[in-house]
Design an enzyme around this catalytic site. Sequence first.
Site, PDB file in Angstrom:
ATOM      1  N   CYS A 111     -50.214 113.003 -49.060  1.00  0.00           N
ATOM      2  CA  CYS A 111     -48.916 112.759 -50.200  1.00  0.00           C
ATOM      3  C   CYS A 111     -49.402 113.268 -51.307  1.00  0.00           C
ATOM      4  CB  CYS A 111     -48.494 111.489 -50.254  1.00  0.00           C
ATOM      5  SG  CYS A 111     -47.221 111.047 -51.397  1.00  0.00           S
ATOM      6  N   HIS A 132     -50.716 119.789 -42.858  1.00  0.00           N
ATOM      7  CA  HIS A 132     -49.840 120.584 -43.401  1.00  0.00           C
ATOM      8  C   HIS A 132     -50.199 121.787 -44.117  1.00  0.00           C
ATOM      9  CE1 HIS A 132     -45.494 120.415 -45.543  1.00  0.00           C
ATOM     10  NE2 HIS A 132     -46.335 121.284 -46.555  1.00  0.00           N
TER      11      HIS A 132
END
Length: 345
Positions: A102, A171
């Site tokens: 995050c 990611h």
Amino acid sequence: MVKIGNIELPEFPLLLAPMEDVSDPPFRAVCKDNGADLMYTEFISSEGLIRDAIKSRHKLDIFDYEKPIGIQIFGGDEEAMALSAKIVETVQPDLVDINFGCPVKKVVSKGAGAGVLKDLPLMTRLTEAVVKSTSLPVTVKTRLGWDDEHRNIEEVAERLQDVGIKALAIHGRTRTQMYKGEADWSLIAKVKNNPRIQIPIFGNGDIDSAEKAMEYKNRYGVDGIMIGRAAIGYPWIFNEIRHYMQTGTHLPAPTLQQRINVISKHLHKSVQWKGPIVGINEMRRHYANYLKGMPGIKEYRNRLVILKTAEEVDEVLAEIANKYADFEFEKLAIELVNYHEKCPL
């Protein structure tokens, strides 16, 4: 077949990413119906679980039809992470996932999420604490690194595998990139091709079509793909990718009735899980995405977002189905948007 610990997934599984304020049980239900092979909860604060915070505990709700499913936790304290993993284990998910990805400031500033990428020894200790505290398989989702000068995902992967994680989702951006630019999967491929790495490696970032999923599968050799923003308002993407990979042909765009059926299921599960007020209010952001490409959508969206009961929404949906009974949706490009400022993983 891909295995995460004792969890058996189909060849080249398609995963639903954990997305804060999106990957809740109602949304997961429609994604599961439409082909998601493995799903994750919204991320859950380890400190919140320990404090018995209502919102954090509520996110532990999982259901048998969702399995296999992982519960994702985040935090920057070893003891808290270990204890929260034990709490997670009590609701019997299939795995525990750690959020080291995050990028949002309020998470990073607490030394959690992608903030841990600046301190690999801490990342290793946090992960090892979780692994040792639970009998469940532990997985991690992270990014390429903190910034372009520290794209150290290969070292991260080796360290985390060494302390016992069973799979890694990456990611293809750094923390400082947030969601800008194009995701770089070349480093994800380097991790996958590293002879030291024996665990499944899942790629994440910018997959918005069946063609791109196939292209990235072939080009980068990952074990599976994790899909996030592209599934918002379009849960059919999982079945479309699977069909294209198996046949080389495209499924037709979902019909109006199929879209209305999904909206209705999402709506009623939202009301059931969140209550009539919050359930109705939080569904309002989804209508335009589900009905994108339909003429007159703005008029109906304006009506849908002011309704206060599921019954009223169902009436308007029935009106739409009747009025546009002969309408055929075209295949439109999926727009990857930053849906809010929290933590769109």
